[in-house]
Structure formats: structure tokens, C-alpha cells
Design a protein around this motif. Structure first.
Motif, PDB file in Angstrom:
ATOM      1  N   GLY A  32       1.421   2.211   4.968  1.00  0.00           N
ATOM      2  CA  GLY A  32       1.033   2.871   3.713  1.00  0.00           C
ATOM      3  C   GLY A  32      -0.327   3.522   3.721  1.00  0.00           C
ATOM      4  O   GLY A  32      -0.738   4.098   2.717  1.00  0.00           O
ATOM      5  N   HIS A  33      -1.049   3.430   4.844  1.00  0.00           N
ATOM      6  CA  HIS A  33      -2.401   3.981   4.845  1.00  0.00           C
ATOM      7  C   HIS A  33      -2.431   5.451   5.222  1.00  0.00           C
ATOM      8  O   HIS A  33      -1.649   5.915   6.060  1.00  0.00           O
ATOM      9  CB  HIS A  33      -3.325   3.149   5.743  1.00  0.00           C
ATOM     10  CG  HIS A  33      -3.735   1.863   5.094  1.00  0.00           C
ATOM     11  ND1 HIS A  33      -4.577   1.829   4.010  1.00  0.00           N
ATOM     12  CD2 HIS A  33      -3.377   0.577   5.344  1.00  0.00           C
ATOM     13  CE1 HIS A  33      -4.746   0.574   3.631  1.00  0.00           C
ATOM     14  NE2 HIS A  33      -4.029  -0.213   4.413  1.00  0.00           N
ATOM     15  N   VAL A  39       0.850  -1.191   0.000  1.00  0.00           N
ATOM     16  CA  VAL A  39       0.000   0.000   0.000  1.00  0.00           C
ATOM     17  C   VAL A  39       0.884   1.239   0.000  1.00  0.00           C
ATOM     18  O   VAL A  39       1.759   1.389   0.850  1.00  0.00           O
ATOM     19  CB  VAL A  39      -0.926   0.011   1.240  1.00  0.00           C
ATOM     20  CG1 VAL A  39      -1.783   1.277   1.258  1.00  0.00           C
ATOM     21  CG2 VAL A  39      -1.805  -1.239   1.250  1.00  0.00           C
ATOM     22  N   CYS A  40       0.664   2.119  -0.979  1.00  0.00           N
ATOM     23  CA  CYS A  40       1.411   3.377  -0.953  1.00  0.00           C
ATOM     24  C   CYS A  40       0.447   4.527  -1.221  1.00  0.00           C
ATOM     25  O   CYS A  40      -0.587   4.354  -1.870  1.00  0.00           O
ATOM     26  CB  CYS A  40       2.575   3.352  -1.925  1.00  0.00           C
ATOM     27  SG  CYS A  40       2.124   3.295  -3.636  1.00  0.00           S
ATOM     28  N   ASP A  41       0.790   5.670  -0.701  1.00  0.00           N
ATOM     29  CA  ASP A  41      -0.157   6.777  -0.712  1.00  0.00           C
ATOM     30  C   ASP A  41       0.564   8.109  -0.800  1.00  0.00           C
ATOM     31  O   ASP A  41       1.553   8.339  -0.113  1.00  0.00           O
ATOM     32  CB  ASP A  41      -0.977   6.727   0.597  1.00  0.00           C
ATOM     33  CG  ASP A  41      -2.197   7.623   0.505  1.00  0.00           C
ATOM     34  OD1 ASP A  41      -2.104   8.698  -0.112  1.00  0.00           O
ATOM     35  OD2 ASP A  41      -3.244   7.239   1.047  1.00  0.00           O
TER      36      ASP A  41
END
Ligand SMILES: Cc1ncc(C[n+]2csc(CCOP(=O)(O)OP(=O)(O)O)c2C)c(N)n1
Ligand code: SF4
Lengths: 559, 279
Positions: free
Chosen positions: A423-424, A413-415
Motif C-alpha cells: 500500500g505504500h 495502508v492504501c494510497d
């Protein structure tokens, strides 16, 4: 540069084939063992106008272009007018007999008689040049065979016949005082321009993805990748705009590709949001910015070094980056490799600043030793604990384990928003500090890995010419000229302009009697950067922003 | 066996009653029906309330920049064709800031499923007109009514001969899940424009407003007939069709990698020959 150096300028309208003649002759000279520096000057149009392809060749080393012309090959009458004042005392002109020499010494070539079709006049010009330079004709006939073999024996024979006829004609004119002394024997040399070398350096570092939107002089990097894409399996996609080109590269990088993006200032301006995104996502990407004069569309086909500030500051917010600026075609190869390696190692955007002059400048280089290149690290394809995997795990180095999605049961997860280690998205301001500190810690690693500038010559009590990127060659020649006049001179060249390694150059500056920054922009962008970062102040500044590359003479006149 | 619980449960930042919740439910239902484990799926999103959706489903997530979900998704798909790639975002993000990418994705026909939460308003920035806001609709920043004609994404997609064009409604969850499944199964670019009530900022196009108007396209609609597709795509007012409006058998974009690039070693032997070729 010895007195043996010769500067051959082929001039004419776009579409007349002067690049073909120039490339043939350059390659023949390199194969024969000469050193070359090519400067291509062209207008932003497809046909007409006035363009030149200048080859400076020598049996010894040659590093920079020069203004003085020894052999002026005029494919149009205009070429004679524009360049006749630059002809040296021994200079010769070569022009179509139908046009005449305008009173200049040289050869009026009966192209119409030598060539059955205008298509072959290139070959006639090569024949005349081969004779004047006393070049073994086999170097050119061999190239003709290679180039036209796929078109059939008849085409090879027709081209060769015109070449031989022109050679014989020129030999009979007894005007061979442009003869080049034979070169020393040396090993095999390659001939390629800066952008080709960047592409090869990138490919050698494992580049497998290129997204781009065409913009001169950045395009030829990707063009070179595309030329070899079928053999190497490189994925190349022309995006709908530069914004998409860079974002696509980031998507690909996230998914495990190793991307190379190339553009020029105007295109890079559009990519800037993606630079910030790369900083936040900590996703490796290598971006080539081939500089040309701005602001805005500027002089589309000319050269300048005025995008250092842009590249250094591109992107909102704070994040670490590295900026390389090759000075030679060899450095284009090696620094492209290093740039890709740096991007992968530090999961950061990394830049390669070149410019139109170097991008289009063919040189002779020793073959690259691919086996000697350090291996570039690969991202992870698996992790021990898929459930506990954190893309942005907090580490001392600031570099987190980078997993490629889809190849093991963990999710990645990347953001672009501030995010937690997994990653959130978050608005926890303590996490913000932690993550920003983590990202910025990479700056220390980047600084430790940074290349110090190169010192050429002895700086003690000398005039020290500092420069970056493609200005190197002219600065080296200018320093050599100073030494020949009995003055002390040295050159300090920054092949990496960020992060800086002050310990590596402040003592050098201190030892010099006089320090002069030589930059292809108006304000001295690197000089300002050095002053801001280290307090170092240069005694002098030589700038150039008329669209043409530096020459030794240009620098010497302004010292 | 993949179940809904594989996709996790998360606290969201959405307003209570928002249509985004049902869209999330439909997406998860579709993923389960497709039997896709979370790590084989990537969601690329832009910026906005809708764009947060992938954070509320356990999947691979690339939550990038405003308007840029499609180029990122394209890069992901080009680098690893084995991933099932979604682009999910709002109407402002997908059709306004990302308009050029929307057109390019249709032209490329890359095998991505785009789910657009179409609430006809900018939610996250608090209620300004979006490209799909009807002309004349009053908003805080358009006090005299939205001055421009609304963008009709499905009609544009049909006109461009997109791969797969559907319209869903957040109030018809199973129907929407079916559209997503069909979109994923369609090789090539699939657009699923989802009518999504925004309870905070769109007081016109409410749940009740849509409930009254939306009707499901039946077997009598032929999604391969361009004229019928265009007629249904332009139908808006008292009756609004939902379902697969258009489908074509255009071949999907094929210029990407044939296997994950991540697993590939550089062909150094070939590169050596290439370098030697510059002699
Ligand atoms: C480059 C850029 N411009 C503007 C914004 C501000 N912004 C954030 S969300 C948004 C609009 C979102 O609207 P929409 O895509 O319709 O999604 P919704 O919030 O309605 O779900 C805007 C303009 C931004 N984040 N980045
Ligand atoms: S602002 Fe509108 S779209 Fe956004 S969460 Fe609230 S109701 Fe939903």
C-alpha cells in the motif's frame, strides 16, 4: 394490455395534494389486486405549475405508461385544457363544480359541499374515484385508518366521512362506466417505486452507510434508507457536496462499512474523482445515478437515459467497473443487491443507472424473498500474519484480501498514488505495471459474473427491440402490439450494460429480421457502445429526449 | 507499552532540512504519549509533500485525493468510532482544495484531529502561492506578489466556534507533540495548524524567521474566552503565538456508528418487516 386497462391521470398544481390522492388510489388498487404503473410528471417548483400523477391499472399485467387518458381528474382548470385532447372515446373528466367541465363528459364535483374544509378535498376526490372505478370502499377506508391513526380517531373519522359522502354523491350520479373489471385473485403485492426498491435491495445486501448530497431524482433512494435508518442502525450523513459524499463513502468502506451513494448526473459529475479513487484504492462502493435530462441542470424533474457514456467513462485512468440498469421495480431491488454484492466481491466501484421515470414509478410487485438472496461476502477482520499483511497482494483474480483496519494488529495502508502491494507510495515503474495488471485482471471476473441481457419473445425473423433500463416496459408493450397485428416481435433488454456479454446477444441479434435500438437519449449511447465493442450495427434507432418516458405508441409511430 | 519504534522508520521523499521531519517526530511522540498502538490509529491524508507523512509512520493509512483528507476521515470515523482518526495534509490541500470540507468538519465537530502542515506555499507543485501565502509575497507563478489576502485558518476556526484550535511550530517539537495530545483528547474536531518552514520554496518564512517570532501562550491566555482567542488568532507579524488558542465544550458529532460497522450483521428480521410494510 387488455381492453380492461384504464389510465387515470390526476393533474393539478404542485401543493394541491395530487400525489396524496394518487398514492392512496394506487395503493388501494394494488391491495384490491390490480396491476399498476405510475408515472409522475412534475415541474421543478414547490407550488403552482402543472403536475400529473398517472396510474395505469389493469386486472392483468401492465408494464408501461400510455398517453391516452380514460379518467382525467382535474384539480385545476389548466389540467382540463392541457389534457382534454388525450381523453379516449370512453373518457371522463372529474373536476370541481366551481370550475366546470369545459364541455367534457364527466362529473362536476361539488367539493365545497362535500368537504367541510379544503384540507379534506383529497378524500372527496378519492370518494368520487372509488365510486367511478367500482372499487370496494373498504380498500380506501382501511388506508385512511392506517394513514391517520396516529393523528387520532377524530381525524380518521373526519376523513372517512368526507370520503363516504363523496362516494355516495358519485354513486348517485350514475356515471360509473369507468368501472374496472374485478382482478383475478392473487397473492399479496407490495407497492413501491424504483428508488424505494433500490434502497431495499441495497439494505438487503447489507448497506449500512449512506452519504449523499440532495439532487432529484437521486435523493429518494437515500430518503428511503433514512426512513428505515433508526430501525436498522444505518448511518446516513448529508455531506457538504457530492465530492465529499463519495469520498466519505470510500472512507467508510475502507473502515468496514458497506456504502450506498445516490445522485443524479450533475452531482455525479462532481463525484468522478472519487470514482477514480475507488478504482485505485480498490474500495467497494455502490453508486446510484438517477438520470435526468442534461446537459448541466437540464430538466430537473424529467427523465432521460443520457448518462450511460458518463458513467461508463467516469474517472481518469483505467480500472474495471460494472454498470447495472434495472428495467422494472423488481429489477431495481434485485440489481441493487447484485450491485452491492459485485462491489464487495470485486472491490470496485459499481453503478446502478436508473432515471426519473423509474425512480418515481410506483408498481405492484410480488413480495421479495429475502431468504433466497445470495449472501454478500464480508471483508476480513483478522489475518493470520499481521506483520506480513499486504492490502494489495498480487493475486490471479486481481482481488486482494481486504482487511478492515483497527480490528486486529495489522495496519492497512492504501494510497491513491501508485503503490506497492503493502500500500505504500512508489515510483517503481515495474511495480506500476504489476499493480495495473493486477487491478485490470478483475475485469475478467466481472465479465464472467455479468448478467446477459434478457430476451423476451422469439427473436427468429422478428423485429427485435433492444433497450436498457426503464425503457423495457414500453418496448415490451410495443412488441406485444406488433404481435397482435400479426408481426413477429421480440425484446432484448440489457439489465447490465457493462461489462457486456457478447456471446449472449450477438446470436440473438443475428436471428432477428430487423433490429431496432430504443433509447432515452438522442444519439443511441448503448447502440454506439455495442457497435464499438462488437461491431454490431442496428437497423434502426428510436430515441426520446423530450423529458418524457417512452410509451408503446411513441415507439410504434417511429418504427 | 507503545514505543517510538512501533511506529517504524522509513525513507522519505522530503527535502533535507524540511519542517515536515520535525512534525513527524512530534506526531510519533504524541502517539506514544497517548499509548495508541499503530493499528488503532488511522491517518487520512490528501496530496502534497505533507500528505505523504502517514507513509512514514507505521499506522493505518488512507492517502486519498488532493483536498479530501477530511471527508475520508469523516467516513472512517462514522464507520468505526473506536478508531483514533487524524487528517494530515498541507495548507493548500486543507484550506484551498479542501476549503469546503474544512468548514463542514468544524460545523460537524466530528471527533477528528486535523494536523495541517502550513508552509504558506504549495510544495509538491513547486512553490506556487497557497491560501495562506501573505498578500504581496512573490512566487514563481505570482511574480507581482500573491494577489489575494491570506486565509487565516485559526481565526476562521475560532470564529466558527470550532472544538479545539491550536497553532504549533515545527521548530518546537515537544510543544507541538503536547498540542497533538491535547487535540486527540479533545472530543470533537481539533485543528492544529503547524507553521512549517519549506526550505525549497518559501524563502521568507524560514526557521529563523519563525524562531524569532513564535512565543508560547502561557497560563494568562484563557482559551475559552472567545475575544482573547480571536485576538491571539489574529496576532501575526513581529510576534506569533503558538499553543491552544481556543477550546469549546461543544458536543462532538454523534450521528455515526456506536460500534464498528464491520462487525455488524444486517437485521434481516427487521428488514423483512420493513419490506412487508410496503404492501
Ligand atoms: C485535483 C488535484 N489538483 C491538483 C493537484 C496537484 N497538486 C499536488 S500537491 C498540490 C499542492 C500541495 O500543496 P500543500 O497542500 O500546501 O502541500 P505541500 O506540498 O506544500 O506540503 C497540488 C496543487 C492534484 N494532485 N490533484
Ligand atoms: S518542498 Fe518544501 S515542504 Fe516539500 S519537502 Fe521540500 S522543503 Fe519540505
Amino acid at each position: 394490455m387488455g381492453a380492461s386497462a384504464i389510465n387515470i391521470v390526476i393533474g393539478g398544481e404542485a401543493g394541491q395534494g395530487l400525489v396524496t390522492v394518487g398514492e392512496f388510489l394506487s395503493r388501494a388498487l394494488v391491495r384490491a389486486g390490480y396491476a399498476i404503473v405510475v408515472t409522475q410528471d412534475y415541474q421543478s417548483r414547490i407550488r403552482g405549475g402543472h403536475n400529473t400523477f398517472a396510474i395505469r391499472a389493469d386486472s392483468g399485467p401492465v408494464t408501461a405508461p400510455t398517453e391516452a387518458i380514460d379518467l382525467l381528474v382535474a384539480l385545476s382548470a389548466e389540467t382540463l385544457d392541457i389534457h382534454k385532447a388525450s381523453l379516449t372515446a370512453r373518457g371522463l373528466a372529474v373536476a370541481d363544480a366551481a370550475v366546470g367541465l369545459g364541455g367534457l363528459p364527466g362529473l362536476a364535483v361539488p367539493y365545497k359541499e362535500l368537504s367541510p374544509r379544503p384540507l379534506y378535498e383529497n378524500m372527496a376526490a378519492l370518494g368520487v374515484l372509488g365510486a367511478l372505478l367500482c372499487l370496494d370502499p373498504a380498500w380506501i377506508t382501511g388506508l385512511v385508518r392506517e394513514k391517520f391513526a396516529s393523528k387520532g380517531e377524530a381525524v380518521v373519522a373526519a376523513n372517512t366521512a368526507v370520503f363516504q359522502a363523496a362516494l355516495a354523491w358519485a354513486a348517485a350520479q350514475q356515471a360509473s362506466f369507468a368501472c374496472l373489471p374485478p382482478p383475478p385473485r392473487r397473492g399479496k403485492r407490495l407497492m413501491l417505486h424504483g428508488n424505494e426498491a433500490i434502497a431495499l435491495g441495497g439494505l438487503a445486501a447489507g448497506v449500512d452507510f449512506c452519504s449523499f448530497y440532495p439532487m432529484t431524482p437521486g435523493t429518494s433512494v437515500i430518503q428511503a434508507c433514512i426512513d428505515h435508518a433508526d430501525r436498522l442502525g444505518t448511518v446516513c450523513e448529508q455531506a457538504e457536496d457530492e465530492i465529499a459524499a463519495l469520498i466519505m463513502a470510500l472512507g467508510a468502506s475502507y473502515a468496514g462499512a458497506r456504502p450506498l451513494v445516490s445522485t443524479s448526473g450533475g452531482g455525479f459529475a462532481l463525484m468522478v474523482e472519487g470514482v477514480s479513487l475507488a478504482g485505485m484504492l480498490e474500495t467497494p462502493v455502490t453508486i446510484v445515478v438517477a438520470q435526468r435530462p442534461g446537459p448541466a441542470t437540464g430538466l430537473p424533474t424529467r427523465t432521460e437515459q443520457a448518462d450511460l457514456d458518463l458513467v461508463l467513462h467516469a474517472g481518469h485512468g483505467e480500472f474495471p467497473r460494472a454498470v447495472f440498469a434495472p428495467g422494472t421495480v423488481e429489477q431495481c431491488f434485485h440489481l441493487a443487491h447484485k450491485a452491492v454484492d459485485t462491489a464487495e466481491r470485486f472491490q470496485s466501484p459499481v453503478f446502478l443507472l436508473t432515471d426519473q421515470f423509474l425512480a418515481d414509478s410506483y408498481r405492484d410487485v410480488a413480495p421479495f424473498d429475502l431468504d433466497a438472496l445470495p449472501p454478500v461476502p464480508r471483508p476480513l477482520t483478522d489475518v493470520a500474519d499481521p506483520g506480513g499483511y499486504e492490502r494489495y497482494a498480487v493475486t490471479d483474480s486481481g482481488v486482494s484480501p481486504r482487511l478492515v483496519p483497527g480490528l486486529c494488529p495489522a495496519t492497512v495502508v492504501c494510497d491513491s498514488d501508485e503503490h506497492t502491494p503493502d500500500g505504500h507510495i512508489t515510483e517503481d515503474l515495474a511495480v506500476r505495471r504489476t499493480m495495473q495488471d493486477k487491478r485490470m485482471r478483475k475485469a475478467a471476473g466481472l465479465a464472467a459474473a455479468a448478467l446477459p441481457p434478457d430476451v423476451h419473445g422469439d427473436p427468429d425473423g422478428a423485429t427485435l427491440l433492444a433497450c436498457w433500463g426503464s425503457t423495457l416496459g414500453a418496448a415490451l408493450e410495443a412488441a406485444e402490439c406488433l404481435r397482435q397485428r400479426g408481426e413477429k416481435a421480440a425484446v432484448l433488454h440489457f439489465g447490465q450494460v457493462w461489462p457486456l456479454v457478447p456471446d449472449a446477444f450477438l446470436p440473438v441479434l443475428a436471428r432477428a429480421a430487423r433490429t431496432v435500438m430504443v433509447e432515452g437519449n438522442g444519439v443511441g449511447q448503448l447502440a454506439r457502445l455495442l457497435r464499438r465493442e462488437t461491431g454490431a450495427v442496428f437497423d434502426g434507432l428510436v430515441t426520446r429526449y423530450d423529458g418524457l418516458p417512452f410509451t408503446a405508441a411513441y415507439i410504434l409511430e417511429r418504427l | 507499552m507503545v514505543t517510538e519504534s512501533d511506529y517504524g522508520e522509513f525513507e522519505t521523499a522530503w527535502c533535507p532540512g524540511c519542517g515536515n521531519f520535525s512534525i513527524r517526530q512530534a506526531v510519533v511522540r504524541a502517539l506514544v504519549e497517548l499509548g495508541l498502538p499503530p493499528h488503532k490509529v488511522v491517518f487520512s491524508s490528501g496530496i502534497g509533500q505533507a500528505a505523504k507523512a502517514p507513509h512514514y509512520i507505521r499506522v493505518n493509512t488512507f492517502n486519498g485525493l488532493h483536498g479530501r483528507s477530511l471527508p475520508a476521515a469523516t467516513g472512517i470515523k462514522l464507520a468505526n468510532p473506536e478508531l483514533t482518526v487524524f487528517a494530515e495534509s498541507g495548507d493548500g490541500c486543507s484550506y484551498g482544495e479542501g476549503g469546503n470540507h474544512f468548514l463542514a468538519a468544524i460545523r460537524r465537530n466530528i471527533d477528528i484531529t486535523a494536523i495541517v502542515h502550513d508552509n504558506q506555499v504549495y510544495g509538491l507543485t513547486k512553490g506556487q502561492a497557497s491560501p495562506t501565502t501573505p498578500k504581496g509575497q512573490i512566487t514563481k507563478t505570482q511574480p507581482h506578489g500573491a494577489p489575494s489576502n491570506a486565509f487565516n485558518p485559526v481565526a476562521v476556526a475560532v470564529a466558527m466556534g470550532a472544538g479545539f484550535v491550536a497553532r504549533g511550530f515545527a521548530g518546537a517539537i515537544d510543544h507541538l507533540a503536547g498540542l497533538i495530545v491535547a487535540g486527540v483528547r479533545h472530543p470533537g474536531f481539533s485543528l492544529i495548524d503547524v507553521l512549517q518552514p519549506c526550505v525549497s520554496f518559501n524563502k521568507v518564512n524560514t526557521f529563523a524567521w519563525y524562531k524569532q517570532r513564535c512565543y508560547e501562550l502561557g497560563d494568562d491566555h484563557d482559551p475559552t474566552d472567545p475575544r482573547a482567542a480571536m485576538e491571539r488568532a489574529n496576532e501575526w507579524g513581529e510576534r506569533i503565538p503558538i499553543g491552544v488558542l481556543w477550546r469549546s465544550d461543544r458536543p462532538a458529532f454523534a450521528a455515526g456508528a456506536v460500534a464498528p460497522l464491520a462487525g455488524r450483521e444486517t437485521a434481516m428480521g427487521r428488514l423483512r418487516e420493513i419490506v412487508d410494510g410496503y404492501a
